[in-house]
Design a protein around this motif. Sequence first.
Motif, mmCIF file in Angstrom:
data_model
loop_
_atom_site.group_PDB
_atom_site.id
_atom_site.type_symbol
_atom_site.label_atom_id
_atom_site.label_comp_id
_atom_site.label_asym_id
_atom_site.label_seq_id
_atom_site.Cartn_x
_atom_site.Cartn_y
_atom_site.Cartn_z
ATOM 1 N N ASP A 13 46.005 15.297 78.098
ATOM 2 C CA ASP A 13 44.685 15.017 77.518
ATOM 3 C C ASP A 13 44.447 15.910 76.304
ATOM 4 O OD1 ASP A 13 42.103 14.230 76.978
ATOM 5 O OD2 ASP A 13 41.233 15.089 78.808
ATOM 6 N N LEU A 14 45.017 15.547 75.186
ATOM 7 C CA LEU A 14 44.891 16.342 73.967
ATOM 8 C C LEU A 14 43.437 16.419 73.510
ATOM 9 C CD1 LEU A 14 47.174 17.694 72.292
ATOM 10 C CD2 LEU A 14 46.969 15.817 70.671
ATOM 11 N N SER A 61 57.789 18.976 65.560
ATOM 12 C CA SER A 61 56.759 19.340 66.536
ATOM 13 C C SER A 61 55.882 20.447 65.971
ATOM 14 C CB SER A 61 57.381 19.775 67.863
ATOM 15 O OG SER A 61 58.119 20.965 67.714
ATOM 16 N N LEU A 62 54.616 20.425 66.361
ATOM 17 C CA LEU A 62 53.656 21.425 65.897
ATOM 18 C C LEU A 62 52.635 21.649 66.999
ATOM 19 C CD1 LEU A 62 52.638 23.091 63.365
ATOM 20 C CD2 LEU A 62 51.007 21.224 63.051
ATOM 21 N N ILE A 84 48.397 23.679 78.378
ATOM 22 C CA ILE A 84 49.019 23.130 77.178
ATOM 23 C C ILE A 84 48.963 21.619 77.282
ATOM 24 C CG2 ILE A 84 51.172 22.803 75.921
ATOM 25 C CD1 ILE A 84 51.943 25.633 76.687
ATOM 26 N N ALA A 85 48.311 20.983 76.313
ATOM 27 C CA ALA A 85 48.250 19.526 76.253
ATOM 28 C C ALA A 85 49.105 19.050 75.094
ATOM 29 C CB ALA A 85 46.809 19.051 76.064
ATOM 30 N N GLY A 134 50.857 19.552 70.049
ATOM 31 C CA GLY A 134 50.438 20.228 71.272
ATOM 32 C C GLY A 134 49.348 21.242 70.994
ATOM 33 N N VAL A 135 48.487 21.465 71.971
ATOM 34 C CA VAL A 135 47.417 22.454 71.827
ATOM 35 C C VAL A 135 47.379 23.328 73.066
ATOM 36 C CG1 VAL A 135 45.680 20.829 72.722
ATOM 37 C CG2 VAL A 135 44.949 22.815 71.389
ATOM 38 N N LEU A 136 47.191 24.622 72.849
ATOM 39 C CA LEU A 136 47.088 25.618 73.911
ATOM 40 C C LEU A 136 45.626 26.047 74.014
ATOM 41 C CD1 LEU A 136 49.425 28.697 74.316
ATOM 42 C CD2 LEU A 136 46.951 28.981 74.359
ATOM 43 N N SER A 137 45.061 26.005 75.221
ATOM 44 C CA SER A 137 43.669 26.398 75.393
ATOM 45 C C SER A 137 43.450 26.875 76.820
ATOM 46 C CB SER A 137 42.734 25.225 75.072
ATOM 47 O OG SER A 137 41.382 25.639 74.991
ATOM 48 N N GLY A 138 42.308 27.537 77.042
ATOM 49 C CA GLY A 138 41.985 28.018 78.370
ATOM 50 C C GLY A 138 41.203 29.312 78.316
#
Length: 334
Positions: free
Chosen positions: A179-180, A101-102, A152-153, A131-135
């Motif tokens: 929704d990556l 995982s990354l 987190i998507a 996974g991607v963290l955004s906001g």
Amino acid sequence: MADERIGVLGAGSWGTALAIDFARHRPLSLWSHSSEEVAALQRDRENRHYLPGIPFPEALALEDDLGRLLEDCGEVLIVVPSHAFAGLCARIAELAPGLSSLSWATKGFEPESGRLLSEVAAHYFPQATLGVLSGPTFAREVAQGLPTAITIASTDPAHARRLADWMRSDHFRVYTSGDLVGVQVGGAAKNVMAIAAGISDGLGFGANARAALITRGLSEITRLGLALGGRAETFMGLAGLGDLVLTCTDDQSRNRRLGLALAAGQSLDHARAAIGQEVEGVGTAREVHRKAQELGIEMPITEQTWRVLYQGLPPREAVHNLLSRQPRAEEVFR
């Protein structure tokens, strides 16, 4: 235990802020490629360059050996500028080819290729859950423990939930998404709109113009995101509207500050040097403009911002070009 420790790769302002916050409630290793930087962080127990005055929690360890970090940590979060993302993925793939995982908190597209970072990561780790963290987040506020909400998507709902559980605290609210694509597009393209908002405010055009720019900017971002496979509802959430409003309206935003400097007559090079940190919107404007042309998507704010950055168009003329466009019906996603 290794599966309990998070590894944050990148000791800039955002990477350090996340490391500080997460280390308040779980063991964490913060990596930098520079042994000199790691030595200074260890000595000072704070990042005096990016986040002075905010001490490191006891559970935050420093690391300059990437291989050792990958062995010690059960989850890895990349937080480097977008131009360094592919190179770091390549290094990780050499050291840990079986990585399962990354995740990353980098916002942007790969320079020149215009690929989403999920496409870059999938190239190096075809077997891994991503996974991607955004906001809407500013590094200093996160490091100070002020209330924050992010998204987190992930390609795997279980992975998203696990990351959310690891990161959640009494002041850090985490939502999950599948929704990556949409989360990445929202987090990247909003930086272009922030430059435009800074230009507008720097020219003294006021709150009405700023509100119009944010609203129409959201429409542009959504059109692009839908064309790339994102979901419309994502752009009304934290990684879309939330991040856009934050970065367009507060001077903690480096992209907004760049726009203000350009409106004041500074050159792009001088403005970037004065800010002294990565301004992701500059490169993103080029990649988004290129994608819009390839896909046949109308993105007038992006077009004019790109012309200011790469063709030397005077900022006031760019605003005139936007205002003089032919009237049309307001259709948000067209």
